[in-house]
Write an enzyme that holds these catalytic residues in place. Structure first.
Site, PDB file in Angstrom:
ATOM      1  N   ARG A 105     -15.501 -45.347  12.789  1.00 38.83           N
ATOM      2  CA  ARG A 105     -14.273 -45.080  12.044  1.00 38.83           C
ATOM      3  C   ARG A 105     -13.380 -46.319  11.902  1.00 38.83           C
ATOM      4  O   ARG A 105     -12.189 -46.214  11.634  1.00 38.83           O
ATOM      5  CB  ARG A 105     -13.497 -43.943  12.711  1.00 38.83           C
ATOM      6  N   HIS A 165     -26.937 -44.510  13.219  1.00 40.83           N
ATOM      7  CA  HIS A 165     -26.196 -43.884  12.117  1.00 40.83           C
ATOM      8  C   HIS A 165     -25.101 -44.824  11.643  1.00 40.83           C
ATOM      9  O   HIS A 165     -24.375 -45.411  12.442  1.00 40.83           O
ATOM     10  CB  HIS A 165     -25.584 -42.565  12.583  1.00 40.83           C
ATOM     11  N   TYR A 179     -18.971 -43.866   8.888  1.00 43.87           N
ATOM     12  CA  TYR A 179     -18.549 -42.835   7.940  1.00 43.87           C
ATOM     13  C   TYR A 179     -17.669 -43.402   6.821  1.00 43.87           C
ATOM     14  O   TYR A 179     -17.408 -42.732   5.829  1.00 43.87           O
ATOM     15  CB  TYR A 179     -17.764 -41.733   8.673  1.00 43.87           C
ATOM     16  N   HIS A 204     -25.041 -42.467   4.918  1.00 41.66           N
ATOM     17  CA  HIS A 204     -24.697 -41.553   3.832  1.00 41.66           C
ATOM     18  C   HIS A 204     -24.572 -42.373   2.551  1.00 41.66           C
ATOM     19  O   HIS A 204     -23.821 -43.356   2.518  1.00 41.66           O
ATOM     20  CB  HIS A 204     -23.375 -40.847   4.122  1.00 41.66           C
ATOM     21  N   GLU A 210     -29.691 -40.673   3.856  1.00 47.27           N
ATOM     22  CA  GLU A 210     -29.588 -39.283   4.311  1.00 47.27           C
ATOM     23  C   GLU A 210     -29.262 -38.352   3.140  1.00 47.27           C
ATOM     24  O   GLU A 210     -28.400 -38.673   2.315  1.00 47.27           O
ATOM     25  CB  GLU A 210     -28.509 -39.158   5.385  1.00 47.27           C
ATOM     26  N   ASP A 260     -31.585 -33.833   6.620  1.00 44.76           N
ATOM     27  CA  ASP A 260     -30.744 -33.043   7.520  1.00 44.76           C
ATOM     28  C   ASP A 260     -30.923 -31.574   7.157  1.00 44.76           C
ATOM     29  O   ASP A 260     -30.696 -31.182   6.009  1.00 44.76           O
ATOM     30  CB  ASP A 260     -29.285 -33.475   7.356  1.00 44.76           C
ATOM     31  N   HIS A 278     -27.767 -29.868   5.830  1.00 46.18           N
ATOM     32  CA  HIS A 278     -27.459 -30.347   4.477  1.00 46.18           C
ATOM     33  C   HIS A 278     -28.407 -29.738   3.440  1.00 46.18           C
ATOM     34  O   HIS A 278     -27.972 -29.379   2.337  1.00 46.18           O
ATOM     35  CB  HIS A 278     -27.545 -31.875   4.422  1.00 46.18           C
ATOM     36  N   HIS A 321     -32.495 -34.853  10.847  1.00 48.71           N
ATOM     37  CA  HIS A 321     -31.403 -34.356  11.674  1.00 48.71           C
ATOM     38  C   HIS A 321     -31.590 -32.849  11.788  1.00 48.71           C
ATOM     39  O   HIS A 321     -31.630 -32.153  10.772  1.00 48.71           O
ATOM     40  CB  HIS A 321     -30.044 -34.671  11.051  1.00 48.71           C
ATOM     41  N   ASP A 366     -20.728 -28.827   4.740  1.00 51.06           N
ATOM     42  CA  ASP A 366     -21.423 -29.509   5.838  1.00 51.06           C
ATOM     43  C   ASP A 366     -20.818 -29.045   7.161  1.00 51.06           C
ATOM     44  O   ASP A 366     -19.890 -29.667   7.690  1.00 51.06           O
ATOM     45  CB  ASP A 366     -21.273 -31.024   5.666  1.00 51.06           C
ATOM     46  N   HIS A 373     -22.131 -28.033  10.851  1.00 53.70           N
ATOM     47  CA  HIS A 373     -23.240 -27.949  11.796  1.00 53.70           C
ATOM     48  C   HIS A 373     -23.016 -26.840  12.822  1.00 53.70           C
ATOM     49  O   HIS A 373     -21.891 -26.564  13.230  1.00 53.70           O
ATOM     50  CB  HIS A 373     -23.415 -29.275  12.535  1.00 53.70           C
ATOM     51  N   GLU A 390     -27.654 -33.139  15.949  1.00 50.75           N
ATOM     52  CA  GLU A 390     -26.246 -33.491  15.765  1.00 50.75           C
ATOM     53  C   GLU A 390     -25.397 -32.225  15.896  1.00 50.75           C
ATOM     54  O   GLU A 390     -24.415 -32.033  15.197  1.00 50.75           O
ATOM     55  CB  GLU A 390     -26.017 -34.099  14.380  1.00 50.75           C
TER      56      GLU A 390
END
Length: 406
Positions: A106, A138, A141, A178, A214, A248, A251, A285, A298, A300, A330
């Protein structure tokens, strides 16, 4: 006659030579005692420092034995305290694969990896028997390589390239990210071309890393929810040996691919093979979904507790097409290692479940165990929060009471 001015300061007494020497000795002895007292105090109360475990202290014998399986199941583990700790954290939950952030996910900028962390990571990878092929870092973001704004896209690319270079420093082979969004200011075709251009430039600035795209849930202007969009990016990549896809499960379901049944899973993977190509599948994922089919949300959920159900995961971890690639959890409650340990052992159990007559009973039992752990963890978390609130409230009331009394 001039009168002299009398000083207001009291005159110092005149000491005899013997008395002066005696006072000097007493003063010196007092200083020595004070020094001794300080040294003793320091010895009793040393400065508290966080002690880092050395490689000699970190014995693989202290960790659970990992099963041998062609399905490399693991989780996205914490890198707190240094990237080398991800190896330890993966081994702690019995993972045969793992994912990590190679820097803060982040922040645009992070301190570079130091030589000690890099060497420790490589030593632990060797000590615990992990292959770089089964580690799926990964990306940040913040990255959006599809942004038509050149300045913002360049900022994303710099962060993206820094991630890739860190992976190569650690001796890793894969990097998952992503793909990005049009942000409502370009067509998907235009953003797809920009993403591919960034991948091409990144390939030229690195040596061996494979960039893994992804698939996404499809909310808003996000790219990558349809296999055709993933293909569109790959088609424009010059070095196709260094690009791949991570699927994923949450997803997929949110984007409208119904993988909740065995037939649905087979149909979806066959479609992926037809549109993109199975040779590009570099990782997965494994997440259940809180949201419904085609919701584009999205969200999870823990294995077996969402809309997908546990059966689809049995299909995935017994499918030869998903062997020898990282299969990464995840799921929520990621800070509770006992839940990931249970989910990993559950998936490993499902991969070896060949007696169809035992499937329903076994699946139900495993879901019950995961449910129990998740509920226990949630209850403990609420209890902890309530205790903290009560403590703060009591402290505030006591402070107000003392104020009134004063």
């Amino acid at each position: 006659m001039v009168q002299t001015r009398r000083s207001t300061r009291a005159a110092a007494p005149v000491l005899s030579t013997s008395t002066a020497e005696s006072l000097k000795r007493r003063k010196a002895a007092s200083v020595d005692k004070s020094d001794d007292s300080e040294h003793k105090s320091a010895a009793k109360k040393p400065a508290r420092k966080r002690r880092k475990k050395t490689e000699d202290e970190l014995s693989t014998d202290d960790f659970p034995e990992r099963i041998s399986s062609p399905w490399k199941i693991g989780a996205h583990v914490s890198a707190a305290g240094g990237v080398e700790n991800t190896v330890r954290n993966a081994a702690f939950v019995g993972a045969n694969a793992f994912a990590l952030f190679v820097k803060s996910q982040r922040k645009w900028d992070s301190p570079p990896l130091c030589a000690e962390n890099i060497e420790a990571f490589k030593r632990r990878m060797h000590a615990f028997g992990y292959s770089s092929k089964h580690v799926l870092p990964h990306g940040s973001y913040l990255i959006n390589l599809g942004n038509p704004d050149e300045e913002k896209r360049q900022k994303s690319f710099d962060c993206f390239l820094d991630d890739l270079q860190r992976c190569e420093q650690l001796g890793l082979e894969l990097y998952n990210f992503h793909p990005g969004s049009t942000v409502g200011q370009a067509t998907k075709e235009e953003s797809i071309a920009l993403i591919a251009e960034c991948i091409n430039n990144a390939h030229k600035a690195t040596t061996h890393i494979t960039i893994v795209i992804e698939n996404m849930a499809g909310s808003g202007n996000v790219i990558g929810s349809q296999f055709s969009e993933l293909k569109g990016i790959i088609d424009l990549v010059e070095n196709k040996t260094r690009v791949g896809v991570c699927l994923d499960t949450c997803h997929l379901f949110a984007a409208g691919y119904d993988i909740s049944t065995m037939d649905g899973w087979d149909t979806t993977l066959s479609e992926f093979d037809s549109v993109v190509g199975l040779s590009y599948l570099k990782g997965m994922h494994l997440n259940d979904s809180k949201a419904a089919l085609g919701s584009r949300k999205d969200r999870h959920e823990n294995i077996g507790l969402g809309q997908l159900g546990i059966s689809v995961f049995r299909h995935i971890v017994s499918d030869s097409r998903t062997q020898h690639i990282p299969l990464i959890l995840e799921t929520p409650m990621f800070d509770a290692t006992e839940i990931w340990t249970k989910e990993i052992s559950t998936l490993n159990c499902l991969s070896k479940l060949v007696d169809d007559s035992k499937v329903p009973e076994t699946e139900l039992s495993l879901v019950d165990e995961i449910t129990s752990l998740v509920r226990s963890r949630a209850t403990n978390k609420v209890t902890k929060v309530n205790k903290t609130r009560t403590r703060k409230r009591d402290a505030k009331e006591e402070e107000e009471h003392d104020s009134e009394c004063a």
